[in-house]
Design a protein around this motif. Structure first.
Motif, PDB file in Angstrom:
ATOM      1  N   MET A   1       0.843  -1.182   0.000  1.00 30.77           N
ATOM      2  CA  MET A   1       0.000   0.000   0.000  1.00 30.77           C
ATOM      3  C   MET A   1       0.882   1.238   0.000  1.00 30.77           C
ATOM      4  O   MET A   1       1.874   1.298   0.713  1.00 30.77           O
ATOM      5  CB  MET A   1      -0.904   0.009   1.229  1.00 30.77           C
ATOM      6  CG  MET A   1      -1.662   1.321   1.391  1.00 30.77           C
ATOM      7  SD  MET A   1      -2.725   1.420   2.825  1.00 30.77           S
ATOM      8  CE  MET A   1      -4.063   0.389   2.296  1.00 30.77           C
ATOM      9  N   SER A   2       0.487   2.224  -0.786  1.00 31.23           N
ATOM     10  CA  SER A   2       1.186   3.505  -0.804  1.00 31.23           C
ATOM     11  C   SER A   2       0.584   4.412   0.269  1.00 31.23           C
ATOM     12  O   SER A   2      -0.625   4.405   0.486  1.00 31.23           O
ATOM     13  CB  SER A   2       1.038   4.168  -2.166  1.00 31.23           C
ATOM     14  OG  SER A   2       1.662   3.389  -3.157  1.00 31.23           O
ATOM     15  N   VAL A   3       1.442   5.193   0.914  1.00 37.42           N
ATOM     16  CA  VAL A   3       1.003   6.103   1.971  1.00 37.42           C
ATOM     17  C   VAL A   3       1.507   7.505   1.648  1.00 37.42           C
ATOM     18  O   VAL A   3       2.712   7.744   1.607  1.00 37.42           O
ATOM     19  CB  VAL A   3       1.537   5.666   3.359  1.00 37.42           C
ATOM     20  CG1 VAL A   3       1.065   6.629   4.436  1.00 37.42           C
ATOM     21  CG2 VAL A   3       1.112   4.240   3.673  1.00 37.42           C
ATOM     22  N   LEU A   4       0.563   8.420   1.411  1.00 36.42           N
ATOM     23  CA  LEU A   4       0.892   9.825   1.183  1.00 36.42           C
ATOM     24  C   LEU A   4       0.692  10.587   2.476  1.00 36.42           C
ATOM     25  O   LEU A   4      -0.393  10.551   3.050  1.00 36.42           O
ATOM     26  CB  LEU A   4      -0.001  10.434   0.100  1.00 36.42           C
ATOM     27  CG  LEU A   4       0.103  11.953  -0.064  1.00 36.42           C
ATOM     28  CD1 LEU A   4       1.469  12.355  -0.585  1.00 36.42           C
ATOM     29  CD2 LEU A   4      -0.999  12.478  -0.963  1.00 36.42           C
ATOM     30  N   LEU A   5       1.736  11.263   2.929  1.00 37.30           N
ATOM     31  CA  LEU A   5       1.640  12.149   4.087  1.00 37.30           C
ATOM     32  C   LEU A   5       1.821  13.567   3.581  1.00 37.30           C
ATOM     33  O   LEU A   5       2.877  13.912   3.033  1.00 37.30           O
ATOM     34  CB  LEU A   5       2.703  11.815   5.135  1.00 37.30           C
ATOM     35  CG  LEU A   5       2.809  12.793   6.321  1.00 37.30           C
ATOM     36  CD1 LEU A   5       1.490  12.884   7.084  1.00 37.30           C
ATOM     37  CD2 LEU A   5       3.944  12.387   7.234  1.00 37.30           C
ATOM     38  N   ALA A   6       0.790  14.379   3.732  1.00 34.49           N
ATOM     39  CA  ALA A   6       0.830  15.777   3.313  1.00 34.49           C
ATOM     40  C   ALA A   6       0.964  16.655   4.550  1.00 34.49           C
ATOM     41  O   ALA A   6       0.054  16.717   5.372  1.00 34.49           O
ATOM     42  CB  ALA A   6      -0.424  16.142   2.540  1.00 34.49           C
ATOM     43  N   ILE A  28      -2.855  10.773   4.472  1.00 40.17           N
ATOM     44  CA  ILE A  28      -2.825  11.412   5.783  1.00 40.17           C
ATOM     45  C   ILE A  28      -2.464  12.875   5.580  1.00 40.17           C
ATOM     46  O   ILE A  28      -1.521  13.189   4.857  1.00 40.17           O
ATOM     47  CB  ILE A  28      -1.773  10.761   6.700  1.00 40.17           C
ATOM     48  CG1 ILE A  28      -1.933   9.244   6.736  1.00 40.17           C
ATOM     49  CG2 ILE A  28      -1.824  11.359   8.105  1.00 40.17           C
ATOM     50  CD1 ILE A  28      -0.718   8.495   7.274  1.00 40.17           C
ATOM     51  N   GLY A  29      -3.213  13.765   6.213  1.00 38.71           N
ATOM     52  CA  GLY A  29      -2.908  15.185   6.118  1.00 38.71           C
ATOM     53  C   GLY A  29      -2.785  15.819   7.487  1.00 38.71           C
ATOM     54  O   GLY A  29      -3.427  15.386   8.441  1.00 38.71           O
ATOM     55  N   THR A  30      -1.941  16.849   7.569  1.00 40.60           N
ATOM     56  CA  THR A  30      -1.810  17.581   8.825  1.00 40.60           C
ATOM     57  C   THR A  30      -2.425  18.961   8.678  1.00 40.60           C
ATOM     58  O   THR A  30      -2.503  19.524   7.585  1.00 40.60           O
ATOM     59  CB  THR A  30      -0.343  17.748   9.267  1.00 40.60           C
ATOM     60  OG1 THR A  30       0.327  18.636   8.371  1.00 40.60           O
ATOM     61  CG2 THR A  30       0.373  16.417   9.349  1.00 40.60           C
ATOM     62  N   THR A  31      -2.862  19.496   9.797  1.00 40.84           N
ATOM     63  CA  THR A  31      -3.421  20.837   9.852  1.00 40.84           C
ATOM     64  C   THR A  31      -3.218  21.395  11.256  1.00 40.84           C
ATOM     65  O   THR A  31      -2.999  20.639  12.204  1.00 40.84           O
ATOM     66  CB  THR A  31      -4.922  20.834   9.480  1.00 40.84           C
ATOM     67  OG1 THR A  31      -5.414  22.180   9.473  1.00 40.84           O
ATOM     68  CG2 THR A  31      -5.740  20.009  10.445  1.00 40.84           C
ATOM     69  N   THR A  32      -3.289  22.706  11.355  1.00 39.80           N
ATOM     70  CA  THR A  32      -3.121  23.355  12.662  1.00 39.80           C
ATOM     71  C   THR A  32      -4.455  23.680  13.316  1.00 39.80           C
ATOM     72  O   THR A  32      -4.480  24.062  14.482  1.00 39.80           O
ATOM     73  CB  THR A  32      -2.319  24.665  12.521  1.00 39.80           C
ATOM     74  OG1 THR A  32      -3.020  25.540  11.636  1.00 39.80           O
ATOM     75  CG2 THR A  32      -0.922  24.398  12.006  1.00 39.80           C
ATOM     76  N   LYS A  33      -5.556  23.516  12.589  1.00 41.76           N
ATOM     77  CA  LYS A  33      -6.866  23.952  13.088  1.00 41.76           C
ATOM     78  C   LYS A  33      -7.827  22.785  13.278  1.00 41.76           C
ATOM     79  O   LYS A  33      -7.833  21.837  12.493  1.00 41.76           O
ATOM     80  CB  LYS A  33      -7.468  24.954  12.115  1.00 41.76           C
ATOM     81  CG  LYS A  33      -6.618  26.190  11.968  1.00 41.76           C
ATOM     82  CD  LYS A  33      -7.253  27.168  11.019  1.00 41.76           C
ATOM     83  CE  LYS A  33      -6.409  28.421  11.039  1.00 41.76           C
ATOM     84  NZ  LYS A  33      -6.041  28.924   9.779  1.00 41.76           N
ATOM     85  N   ILE A  63       5.067   9.594   9.668  1.00 38.12           N
ATOM     86  CA  ILE A  63       6.307   9.868   8.929  1.00 38.12           C
ATOM     87  C   ILE A  63       7.046   8.558   8.649  1.00 38.12           C
ATOM     88  O   ILE A  63       7.530   8.335   7.541  1.00 38.12           O
ATOM     89  CB  ILE A  63       7.188  10.872   9.703  1.00 38.12           C
ATOM     90  CG1 ILE A  63       6.540  12.259   9.703  1.00 38.12           C
ATOM     91  CG2 ILE A  63       8.587  10.932   9.108  1.00 38.12           C
ATOM     92  CD1 ILE A  63       7.174  13.238  10.683  1.00 38.12           C
ATOM     93  N   SER A  64       7.116   7.710   9.639  1.00 36.74           N
ATOM     94  CA  SER A  64       7.841   6.453   9.465  1.00 36.74           C
ATOM     95  C   SER A  64       7.142   5.505   8.493  1.00 36.74           C
ATOM     96  O   SER A  64       7.790   4.669   7.869  1.00 36.74           O
ATOM     97  CB  SER A  64       8.080   5.761  10.803  1.00 36.74           C
ATOM     98  OG  SER A  64       6.874   5.232  11.317  1.00 36.74           O
ATOM     99  N   GLU A  65       5.832   5.633   8.353  1.00 38.50           N
ATOM    100  CA  GLU A  65       5.070   4.743   7.472  1.00 38.50           C
ATOM    101  C   GLU A  65       4.886   5.304   6.071  1.00 38.50           C
ATOM    102  O   GLU A  65       4.485   4.577   5.154  1.00 38.50           O
ATOM    103  CB  GLU A  65       3.692   4.464   8.089  1.00 38.50           C
ATOM    104  CG  GLU A  65       3.778   3.683   9.385  1.00 38.50           C
ATOM    105  CD  GLU A  65       2.433   3.521  10.074  1.00 38.50           C
ATOM    106  OE1 GLU A  65       1.447   4.162   9.653  1.00 38.50           O
ATOM    107  OE2 GLU A  65       2.376   2.767  11.062  1.00 38.50           O
ATOM    108  N   ALA A  66       5.163   6.588   5.875  1.00 37.53           N
ATOM    109  CA  ALA A  66       4.910   7.242   4.587  1.00 37.53           C
ATOM    110  C   ALA A  66       5.828   6.700   3.496  1.00 37.53           C
ATOM    111  O   ALA A  66       7.026   6.516   3.701  1.00 37.53           O
ATOM    112  CB  ALA A  66       5.097   8.739   4.716  1.00 37.53           C
TER     113      ALA A  66
END
Length: 71
Positions: A1-6, A28-33, A63-66
């Protein structure tokens, strides 16, 4: 499986994620809000809060899985 971390799930990350949304991708995406977390999840992606300083345990794991990073 491919894992995209944005890191910073904004316009570009959202557009890319919607194009590659497929069962063979984990996105997977990160946000501050808080509302950003809900928005990412509403589109069917995983969301992680990140304030731009030290990564949480959840972010460190992502991060380790991306296999792919969008920064």
């Amino acid at each position: 499986m491919s894992v995209l971390l944005a890191i910073g799930f904004g316009f570009s990350a959202s557009a890319l994620a919607k194009r590659i949304k497929d069962p063979s991708w984990r996105i997977i995406g990160t946000t501050t809000k808080e509302e950003g977390l809900a928005d990412i999840r509403a589109h069917g992606f995983e969301a992680i809060a990140f304030d731009g300083t030290a990564p949480s345990p959840a972010l460190a794991t992502a991060i380790s899985e991306a296999t792919h990073l969008l920064i």
